[in-house]
Design a protein around this motif. Sequence first.
Motif, mmCIF file in Angstrom:
data_model
loop_
_atom_site.group_PDB
_atom_site.id
_atom_site.type_symbol
_atom_site.label_atom_id
_atom_site.label_comp_id
_atom_site.label_asym_id
_atom_site.label_seq_id
_atom_site.Cartn_x
_atom_site.Cartn_y
_atom_site.Cartn_z
ATOM 1 N N MET A 93 48.265 74.248 53.758
ATOM 2 C CA MET A 93 46.956 74.351 53.108
ATOM 3 C C MET A 93 45.952 73.357 53.699
ATOM 4 S SD MET A 93 47.239 76.852 51.150
ATOM 5 C CE MET A 93 45.671 76.801 50.301
ATOM 6 N N GLY A 103 49.683 69.875 55.717
ATOM 7 C CA GLY A 103 50.609 71.017 55.655
ATOM 8 C C GLY A 103 49.861 72.318 55.847
ATOM 9 N N ASN A 114 46.000 80.856 50.356
ATOM 10 C CA ASN A 114 46.770 80.844 51.594
ATOM 11 C C ASN A 114 46.878 82.271 52.184
ATOM 12 O OD1 ASN A 114 48.602 80.060 53.539
ATOM 13 N ND2 ASN A 114 50.297 79.744 52.133
ATOM 14 N N SER A 119 47.633 73.793 42.786
ATOM 15 C CA SER A 119 47.821 75.192 42.390
ATOM 16 C C SER A 119 47.871 75.365 40.891
ATOM 17 C CB SER A 119 49.176 75.687 42.905
ATOM 18 O OG SER A 119 49.194 75.778 44.267
ATOM 19 N N ILE A 141 50.930 61.412 55.848
ATOM 20 C CA ILE A 141 51.709 60.176 56.000
ATOM 21 C C ILE A 141 52.496 60.168 57.309
ATOM 22 C CG2 ILE A 141 51.981 59.034 53.764
ATOM 23 C CD1 ILE A 141 53.978 61.048 52.929
ATOM 24 N N ILE A 184 43.452 65.396 52.731
ATOM 25 C CA ILE A 184 44.691 64.611 52.664
ATOM 26 C C ILE A 184 45.856 65.578 52.522
ATOM 27 C CG2 ILE A 184 45.921 62.745 51.488
ATOM 28 C CD1 ILE A 184 43.205 61.798 52.443
ATOM 29 N N GLY A 185 46.795 65.485 53.489
ATOM 30 C CA GLY A 185 47.930 66.426 53.528
ATOM 31 C C GLY A 185 47.660 67.452 54.616
ATOM 32 N N VAL A 209 52.760 62.086 42.606
ATOM 33 C CA VAL A 209 52.231 61.827 43.960
ATOM 34 C C VAL A 209 50.703 61.934 43.948
ATOM 35 C CG1 VAL A 209 52.233 62.610 46.371
ATOM 36 C CG2 VAL A 209 54.362 62.638 45.067
ATOM 37 N N VAL A 214 48.283 67.565 49.080
ATOM 38 C CA VAL A 214 49.648 67.071 49.257
ATOM 39 C C VAL A 214 50.562 67.856 48.309
ATOM 40 C CG1 VAL A 214 48.779 64.794 49.929
ATOM 41 C CG2 VAL A 214 49.537 65.141 47.582
HETATM 42 N N1 LIG Z 1 51.341 77.097 49.692
HETATM 43 C C1 LIG Z 1 50.371 77.774 49.103
HETATM 44 O O1 LIG Z 1 50.312 79.012 49.207
HETATM 45 C C2 LIG Z 1 49.330 77.053 48.326
HETATM 46 C C3 LIG Z 1 49.485 75.726 47.979
HETATM 47 N N2 LIG Z 1 48.507 75.095 47.266
HETATM 48 C C4 LIG Z 1 48.662 73.688 46.899
HETATM 49 O O2 LIG Z 1 48.302 72.899 48.031
HETATM 50 C C5 LIG Z 1 49.072 71.687 48.050
HETATM 51 C C6 LIG Z 1 49.812 71.594 49.374
HETATM 52 O O3 LIG Z 1 50.619 72.744 49.550
HETATM 53 P P1 LIG Z 1 51.168 73.177 50.987
HETATM 54 O O4 LIG Z 1 50.147 72.906 52.025
HETATM 55 O O5 LIG Z 1 51.716 74.527 50.831
HETATM 56 O O6 LIG Z 1 52.388 72.145 51.154
HETATM 57 P P2 LIG Z 1 53.086 71.622 52.484
HETATM 58 O O7 LIG Z 1 54.460 71.195 52.058
HETATM 59 O O8 LIG Z 1 52.920 72.603 53.585
HETATM 60 O O9 LIG Z 1 52.201 70.337 52.876
HETATM 61 C C7 LIG Z 1 52.062 69.180 52.098
HETATM 62 C C8 LIG Z 1 51.802 68.044 53.071
HETATM 63 O O10 LIG Z 1 51.404 66.873 52.361
HETATM 64 C C9 LIG Z 1 52.111 65.766 52.899
HETATM 65 N N3 LIG Z 1 52.152 64.690 51.926
HETATM 66 C C10 LIG Z 1 53.003 64.508 50.881
HETATM 67 N N4 LIG Z 1 52.666 63.397 50.196
HETATM 68 C C11 LIG Z 1 51.585 62.858 50.822
HETATM 69 C C12 LIG Z 1 50.772 61.722 50.592
HETATM 70 N N5 LIG Z 1 51.006 60.883 49.576
HETATM 71 N N6 LIG Z 1 49.738 61.468 51.438
HETATM 72 C C13 LIG Z 1 49.471 62.301 52.472
HETATM 73 N N7 LIG Z 1 50.210 63.406 52.729
HETATM 74 C C14 LIG Z 1 51.252 63.681 51.922
HETATM 75 C C15 LIG Z 1 53.471 66.337 53.246
HETATM 76 O O11 LIG Z 1 54.147 65.500 54.138
HETATM 77 P P3 LIG Z 1 55.776 65.480 54.115
HETATM 78 O O12 LIG Z 1 56.224 66.852 54.481
HETATM 79 O O13 LIG Z 1 56.097 64.425 55.124
HETATM 80 O O14 LIG Z 1 56.154 65.108 52.700
HETATM 81 C C16 LIG Z 1 53.050 67.667 53.884
HETATM 82 O O15 LIG Z 1 52.699 67.503 55.229
HETATM 83 C C17 LIG Z 1 49.982 71.743 46.807
HETATM 84 O O16 LIG Z 1 49.347 71.088 45.742
HETATM 85 C C18 LIG Z 1 50.078 73.244 46.531
HETATM 86 O O17 LIG Z 1 50.368 73.542 45.210
HETATM 87 C C19 LIG Z 1 47.345 75.721 46.910
HETATM 88 C C20 LIG Z 1 47.126 77.023 47.253
HETATM 89 C C21 LIG Z 1 48.131 77.809 47.953
#
Ligand SMILES: NC(=O)C1=CN([C@@H]2O[C@H](COP(=O)(O)OP(=O)(O)OC[C@H]3O[C@@H](n4cnc5c(N)ncnc54)[C@H](OP(=O)(O)O)[C@@H]3O)[C@@H](O)[C@H]2O)C=CC1
Length: 285
Positions: free
Chosen positions: A14, A12, A144, A120, A34, A9-10, A97, A91
């Motif tokens: 990661m 992005g 990452n 994280s 989403i 889920i998500g 959230v 996410v």
């Molecule tokens: N960046 C990093 O280096 C690392 C991050 N993490 C953790 O991983 C998680 C994600 O980080 P990262 O990938 O960098 O973030 P991103 O901002 O790249 O991606 C997050 C994604 O989740 C989506 N999203 C938000 N809310 C929802 C929801 N309710 N249902 C489904 N999708 C949703 C966002 O959409 P929208 O943009 O439309 O809101 C976005 O596409 C976080 O918890 C972070 O702490 C862990 C290890 C490393």
Amino acid sequence: MNVQQFTVIGAGQMGSGIAQVAAQAGMQVKLHDIEDAMVQKGLKGIEKNLTRQVEKGRMKGEERDGILQRIQGTTQLEEAAAKADIVVEAVVESMAVKTELFRRLDEICPPHTILASNTSSLPITEIAAVTKRPEQVIGMHFMNPVPVMKLVEVIRGLATKDEVYLAVEQLARKMEKTPVEVNDFPGFVSNRVLMPMINEAIYTVYEGVAEPEAVDQVMKLGMNHPMGPLQLADFIGLDTCLYIMETLYEGFGDSKYRPCPLLRKYVKAGWLGKKTGRGFYSYEG
Ligand SMILES: NC(=O)C1=CN([C@@H]2O[C@H](COP(=O)(O)OP(=O)(O)OC[C@H]3O[C@@H](n4cnc5c(N)ncnc54)[C@H](OP(=O)(O)O)[C@@H]3O)[C@@H](O)[C@H]2O)C=CC1
Ligand SMILES: CC(=O)CC(=O)SCCNC(=O)CCNC(=O)[C@H](O)C(C)(C)COP(=O)(O)OP(=O)(O)OC[C@H]1O[C@@H](n2cnc3c(N)ncnc32)[C@H](O)[C@@H]1OP(=O)(O)O
């Protein structure tokens, strides 16, 4: 545990990386976000990564196509989660959230499903408490860029069952990662150690000790870090860095974790690093 369906889920940076390595390990993957635009961006990123492997002669074209066919993108949470053996949530780093999402996943998923968070820094025990299956909730913290980094920090919540921990450890190995067990404290080990260094590097810029390039050069050439701390902060996402510092600050109640005002300012400006084209460096064009 025999994982047939792996849900992320998500979509992005990661989530897409986690979906890629799960599909490379042979599992059927559902990738949910989403926004359809984010799902498509995530899928495109995976295709680009795999095509690079083909171009470098490390993977056959058919192998890439097989991996891509195993990943299905969706914006429907029910469709993504209804048959999942494990869900890995990736996410935004927000407790509100994540808890809302885990509540819904708990309702949608079959009783055997393991619910994992890639958080994280946020407490797994608190996320688990909103579900009726806290013994099946666990932290599965990838690094990452996911396809490259070997570590998965596996975090037990207070109620996590041993068999769930062992299943996730085995799953991480199947994904060609090295699991390391840690307990549930703010920032776990990785970000309790890494993020104060990044925050301190931001303070050196804020206080005019050095320019970002100089700070990064000191850490790269002097300490052999592959990326300087400010380049790494831009790579992680400055919003994520700020959320992590806030979790450490609130979680320990210790002023040594106060986020640098410059970090707050950049996040307020929408300068989130590489993903928005601007952070400590510019990535436009
Ligand atoms: N960046 C990093 O280096 C690392 C991050 N993490 C953790 O991983 C998680 C994600 O980080 P990262 O990938 O960098 O973030 P991103 O901002 O790249 O991606 C997050 C994604 O989740 C989506 N999203 C938000 N809310 C929802 C929801 N309710 N249902 C489904 N999708 C949703 C966002 O959409 P929208 O943009 O439309 O809101 C976005 O596409 C976080 O918890 C972070 O702490 C862990 C290890 C490393
Ligand atoms: C915030 C959290 O909760 C936890 C975290 O994740 S903290 C962040 C942890 N990550 C780090 O610290 C990363 C530090 N940086 C690095 O290790 C390196 O700079 C790096 C691996 C990212 C890039 O390495 P590099 O040598 O500078 O660049 P480059 O030669 O382009 O890449 C090396 C390999 O990684 C691959 N790669 C780089 N970026 C990639 C990405 N985003 N996705 C997939 N693969 C990638 C490249 O294709 C290349 O692969 P091959 O060697 O197989 O050709």
